[in-house]
Design a protein around this motif. Structure first.
Motif, PDB file in Angstrom:
ATOM      1  N   GLY A 160       0.387  -1.052  -0.124  1.00  0.00           N
ATOM      2  CA  GLY A 160       0.010   0.545  -0.099  1.00  0.00           C
ATOM      3  C   GLY A 160       1.489   1.233  -0.037  1.00  0.00           C
ATOM      4  N   LYS A 161       2.266   1.383  -0.411  1.00  0.00           N
ATOM      5  CA  LYS A 161       3.134   2.511  -0.781  1.00  0.00           C
ATOM      6  C   LYS A 161       3.594   2.918  -1.436  1.00  0.00           C
ATOM      7  CE  LYS A 161       5.372   1.437   4.403  1.00  0.00           C
ATOM      8  NZ  LYS A 161       4.965   2.548   4.620  1.00  0.00           N
ATOM      9  N   HIS A 162       3.564   4.556  -2.138  1.00  0.00           N
ATOM     10  CA  HIS A 162       4.494   4.278  -3.116  1.00  0.00           C
ATOM     11  C   HIS A 162       5.472   3.680  -2.985  1.00  0.00           C
ATOM     12  CE1 HIS A 162       6.334   7.516  -6.412  1.00  0.00           C
ATOM     13  NE2 HIS A 162       4.505   7.650  -6.141  1.00  0.00           N
ATOM     14  N   TRP A 163       5.968   3.846  -4.162  1.00  0.00           N
ATOM     15  CA  TRP A 163       7.923   3.628  -4.108  1.00  0.00           C
ATOM     16  C   TRP A 163       8.397   4.090  -3.183  1.00  0.00           C
ATOM     17  CZ3 TRP A 163      11.421   6.226  -6.500  1.00  0.00           C
ATOM     18  CH2 TRP A 163      11.183   7.521  -6.810  1.00  0.00           C
ATOM     19  N   LYS A 164       8.148   5.529  -3.314  1.00  0.00           N
ATOM     20  CA  LYS A 164       9.120   6.172  -2.772  1.00  0.00           C
ATOM     21  C   LYS A 164       9.874   6.104  -1.186  1.00  0.00           C
ATOM     22  CE  LYS A 164       6.696  10.897  -3.148  1.00  0.00           C
ATOM     23  NZ  LYS A 164       6.563  10.978  -1.247  1.00  0.00           N
ATOM     24  N   ASP A 165       8.306   5.349  -0.963  1.00  0.00           N
ATOM     25  CA  ASP A 165       8.246   5.624   0.852  1.00  0.00           C
ATOM     26  C   ASP A 165       8.776   4.359   1.403  1.00  0.00           C
ATOM     27  OD1 ASP A 165       7.206   8.339   0.492  1.00  0.00           O
ATOM     28  OD2 ASP A 165       5.337   7.330   0.159  1.00  0.00           O
ATOM     29  N   ARG A 166       9.025   3.192   0.740  1.00  0.00           N
ATOM     30  CA  ARG A 166       9.285   1.501   0.747  1.00  0.00           C
ATOM     31  C   ARG A 166      10.572   1.588   1.657  1.00  0.00           C
ATOM     32  NH1 ARG A 166       7.285  -0.594  -4.906  1.00  0.00           N
ATOM     33  NH2 ARG A 166       4.531   0.056  -4.554  1.00  0.00           N
ATOM     34  N   TYR A 167      11.085   1.275   2.437  1.00  0.00           N
ATOM     35  CA  TYR A 167      12.292   1.643   2.502  1.00  0.00           C
ATOM     36  C   TYR A 167      13.504   1.062   2.276  1.00  0.00           C
ATOM     37  CZ  TYR A 167      16.641  -0.054   5.540  1.00  0.00           C
ATOM     38  OH  TYR A 167      17.596  -0.177   6.813  1.00  0.00           O
ATOM     39  N   TRP A 168      13.184   0.062   1.391  1.00  0.00           N
ATOM     40  CA  TRP A 168      13.938  -0.979   0.605  1.00  0.00           C
ATOM     41  C   TRP A 168      14.885   0.427  -0.119  1.00  0.00           C
ATOM     42  CZ3 TRP A 168      15.254  -1.157  -4.614  1.00  0.00           C
ATOM     43  CH2 TRP A 168      13.697  -1.379  -5.168  1.00  0.00           C
ATOM     44  N   VAL A 169      13.314   1.090  -0.909  1.00  0.00           N
ATOM     45  CA  VAL A 169      14.528   2.103  -2.167  1.00  0.00           C
ATOM     46  C   VAL A 169      15.273   3.187  -0.954  1.00  0.00           C
ATOM     47  CG1 VAL A 169      13.678   4.511  -3.161  1.00  0.00           C
ATOM     48  CG2 VAL A 169      12.418   2.025  -3.301  1.00  0.00           C
ATOM     49  N   LYS A 170      14.562   3.544  -0.174  1.00  0.00           N
ATOM     50  CA  LYS A 170      15.119   4.671   0.779  1.00  0.00           C
ATOM     51  C   LYS A 170      17.146   3.941   1.811  1.00  0.00           C
ATOM     52  CE  LYS A 170      11.820   5.712   2.903  1.00  0.00           C
ATOM     53  NZ  LYS A 170      11.125   5.705   4.432  1.00  0.00           N
ATOM     54  N   ALA A 171      16.750   2.724   1.914  1.00  0.00           N
ATOM     55  CA  ALA A 171      17.929   1.912   2.038  1.00  0.00           C
ATOM     56  C   ALA A 171      19.439   1.760   0.741  1.00  0.00           C
ATOM     57  CB  ALA A 171      17.699   0.922   2.442  1.00  0.00           C
ATOM     58  N   SER A 172      18.664   0.853  -0.586  1.00  0.00           N
ATOM     59  CA  SER A 172      19.389   1.003  -1.843  1.00  0.00           C
ATOM     60  C   SER A 172      19.778   2.518  -2.031  1.00  0.00           C
ATOM     61  CB  SER A 172      18.246   0.771  -2.853  1.00  0.00           C
ATOM     62  OG  SER A 172      18.303  -0.127  -2.630  1.00  0.00           O
ATOM     63  N   LEU A 173      19.271   3.936  -2.242  1.00  0.00           N
ATOM     64  CA  LEU A 173      19.490   4.909  -2.499  1.00  0.00           C
ATOM     65  C   LEU A 173      20.904   5.635  -0.819  1.00  0.00           C
ATOM     66  CD1 LEU A 173      19.466   7.759  -3.717  1.00  0.00           C
ATOM     67  CD2 LEU A 173      17.572   8.497  -1.574  1.00  0.00           C
ATOM     68  N   TRP A 174      20.584   5.814  -0.179  1.00  0.00           N
ATOM     69  CA  TRP A 174      21.595   5.607   1.091  1.00  0.00           C
ATOM     70  C   TRP A 174      23.017   5.397   0.401  1.00  0.00           C
ATOM     71  CZ3 TRP A 174      25.285   5.041   4.587  1.00  0.00           C
ATOM     72  CH2 TRP A 174      24.843   5.884   5.351  1.00  0.00           C
ATOM     73  N   ILE A 175      22.692   4.323   1.085  1.00  0.00           N
ATOM     74  CA  ILE A 175      24.216   2.556   0.050  1.00  0.00           C
ATOM     75  C   ILE A 175      24.788   3.385  -1.140  1.00  0.00           C
ATOM     76  CG2 ILE A 175      25.032   0.086  -0.228  1.00  0.00           C
ATOM     77  CD1 ILE A 175      24.463   1.347   2.670  1.00  0.00           C
ATOM     78  N   SER A 176      23.387   3.712  -2.134  1.00  0.00           N
ATOM     79  CA  SER A 176      24.473   3.619  -3.048  1.00  0.00           C
ATOM     80  C   SER A 176      25.659   4.388  -3.986  1.00  0.00           C
ATOM     81  CB  SER A 176      23.117   3.915  -4.470  1.00  0.00           C
ATOM     82  OG  SER A 176      22.667   2.589  -4.488  1.00  0.00           O
ATOM     83  N   ILE A 177      24.503   5.987  -2.817  1.00  0.00           N
ATOM     84  CA  ILE A 177      25.436   7.147  -2.713  1.00  0.00           C
ATOM     85  C   ILE A 177      26.693   6.773  -1.178  1.00  0.00           C
ATOM     86  CG2 ILE A 177      25.622   9.968  -1.659  1.00  0.00           C
ATOM     87  CD1 ILE A 177      22.690   9.686  -2.004  1.00  0.00           C
ATOM     88  N   PHE A 178      26.664   6.334  -0.736  1.00  0.00           N
ATOM     89  CA  PHE A 178      27.840   6.102   0.284  1.00  0.00           C
ATOM     90  C   PHE A 178      29.080   5.049  -0.381  1.00  0.00           C
ATOM     91  CE2 PHE A 178      30.029   3.403   3.697  1.00  0.00           C
ATOM     92  CZ  PHE A 178      30.671   5.621   4.788  1.00  0.00           C
ATOM     93  N   SER A 179      28.661   4.241  -0.845  1.00  0.00           N
ATOM     94  CA  SER A 179      29.551   3.075  -1.709  1.00  0.00           C
ATOM     95  C   SER A 179      30.038   4.149  -2.961  1.00  0.00           C
ATOM     96  CB  SER A 179      28.388   2.182  -2.077  1.00  0.00           C
ATOM     97  OG  SER A 179      27.983   2.068  -3.155  1.00  0.00           O
ATOM     98  N   TYR A 180      29.465   4.743  -3.860  1.00  0.00           N
ATOM     99  CA  TYR A 180      29.647   5.977  -5.134  1.00  0.00           C
ATOM    100  C   TYR A 180      31.069   6.406  -4.182  1.00  0.00           C
ATOM    101  CZ  TYR A 180      29.994   9.040  -8.661  1.00  0.00           C
ATOM    102  OH  TYR A 180      30.876  10.068  -9.396  1.00  0.00           O
ATOM    103  N   VAL A 181      31.199   7.539  -3.764  1.00  0.00           N
ATOM    104  CA  VAL A 181      31.920   7.729  -2.997  1.00  0.00           C
ATOM    105  C   VAL A 181      32.979   7.641  -2.315  1.00  0.00           C
ATOM    106  CG1 VAL A 181      32.624   9.340  -1.328  1.00  0.00           C
ATOM    107  CG2 VAL A 181      29.958   9.895  -2.187  1.00  0.00           C
ATOM    108  N   GLY A 182      32.954   6.042  -1.740  1.00  0.00           N
ATOM    109  CA  GLY A 182      33.221   5.040  -1.170  1.00  0.00           C
ATOM    110  C   GLY A 182      34.868   5.044  -2.776  1.00  0.00           C
ATOM    111  N   ASN A 183      33.601   4.495  -3.013  1.00  0.00           N
ATOM    112  CA  ASN A 183      34.532   3.580  -5.077  1.00  0.00           C
ATOM    113  C   ASN A 183      35.323   5.043  -5.757  1.00  0.00           C
ATOM    114  OD1 ASN A 183      34.494   1.187  -5.750  1.00  0.00           O
ATOM    115  ND2 ASN A 183      32.498   1.412  -4.543  1.00  0.00           N
TER     116      ASN A 183
END
Length: 312
Positions: free
Chosen positions: A111-134
């Motif tokens: 029942g959630k909009h895609w942008k309100d789903r945890y896995w989306v927000k967690a994936s964005l957080w990790i994507s940014i952090f890991s991108y900077v890391g690399n």
């Protein structure tokens, strides 16, 4: 006045869908918080969406881990890999972590909009952090730790594209593990003073960060094309340098959607990841300036790749 009186007397089935949805969310958040406080789920997240997302990332890990460390490395399949095969390996490992929860939506996210789903927000957080890391921090590995990549690869900023994708799934696993252990620890020490809780959590984060950094370095020891000038120093001291990533990120990442009544937006998740990345960058550069490389100075130019412009 008449309108308000009439509205007040409307039957329950006439209440707007928006009001019903709001009440449902309130009940769900209340139930989740009650479950969390009751201790019936000491390892898992208090919110359903976060709980589902963490379990998905956890159960997804054996797929890419078996592919990379259970098949490709022990059977030395990489010996025949070109740039394309290395890139495909990383894509096959990482892309399903986005595609599967997009296609197979968990009932907690139904029942959630895609942008309100945890896995989306967690994936964005990790994507940014890991991108900077690399993109940035890998050059500290080159300059401070004496590391080098020698396998064929297409690169961005002298860092293989392959590592960008593989780091994403690695960091998802590490951070979910941290979340679950920290959550369990907090339950165990909840009767202690705030100061003692803070100290115990800080010690645990330090130990877990070092353990994960050391274990990753050890796990890829059989892959000959990720080299170090002094592998022993990398295990002992380099693992502490690498652990700085997680000493910062673990306590920050767990805050994402951890409280049932505090749902993060995508922009908040992105800003938080950037803040964590900036703090790690500052600490790594302070190490470079005041502690310097972990390898002997006379060996500094042996096996090292050129770093970013601000490195001497």
């Amino acid at each position: 006045m008449t309108t308000n009186t009439a509205a007040a007397g409307l039957p329950q089935d006439r209440i707007s869908g928006e009001q019903r949805q709001g009440r449902k969310r309130s009940r769900e958040m209340g139930a989740a918080e009650e479950e969390y406080r009751s201790g019936s789920s000491l390892w898992l997240a208090p919110t359903p969406s976060k709980r589902w997302g963490e379990l998905f990332f956890l159960f997804y890990t054996p797929f890419w881990l078996t592919l990379c460390l259970g098949i490709v490395v022990p059977y030395r399949l990489y010996e025949s890999f070109s740039e394309l095969e290395y890139l495909l390996l990383s894509l096959v490992s990482a892309v399903p972590s986005f595609m599967i929860p997009t296609i197979l939506v968990g009932k907690e996210d139904g029942g959630k909009h895609w942008k309100d789903r945890y896995w989306v927000k967690a994936s964005l957080w990790i994507s940014i952090f890991s991108y900077v890391g690399n993109y940035f921090w890998t050059h500290y590995f080159f300059t401070v730790l004496g590391a080098s990549y020698t396998f064929p690869s297409w690169k961005m900023n002298n860092v293989p594209h392959t590592t960008f994708f593989l780091t994403h799934v690695c960091f998802l696993f590490y951070h979910v593990t941290s979340n679950m252990t920290l959550r369990r620890l907090r339950h165990s020490i909840s009767n202690l003073s705030k100061l003692n809780q803070l100290i115990i959590q800080a010690v645990w984060i330090l130990l877990l960060s070092y353990f994960i950094a050391f274990l990753e370095t050890l796990a890829i020891a059989n892959f000959p094309y990720y080299e170090f000038v002094d592998r022993s120093a990398m295990y002992r001291v380099g693992s502490l340098f690498y652990a700085i990533y997680f000493i910062v990120s673990f306590p920050m990442f767990i805050r994402l959607d951890e409280k049932p009544n505090d749902s993060w937006s995508l922009s908040r998740a992105a800003i938080d990841a950037l803040a964590a990345a900036m703090l790690v960058t500052i600490i790594l550069d302070l190490w470079r300036l005041f502690l310097g490389p972990i390898i002997p100075v006379q060996d500094k130019d042996q096996g090292l790749q050129k770093g970013l412009p601000w490195f001497p």
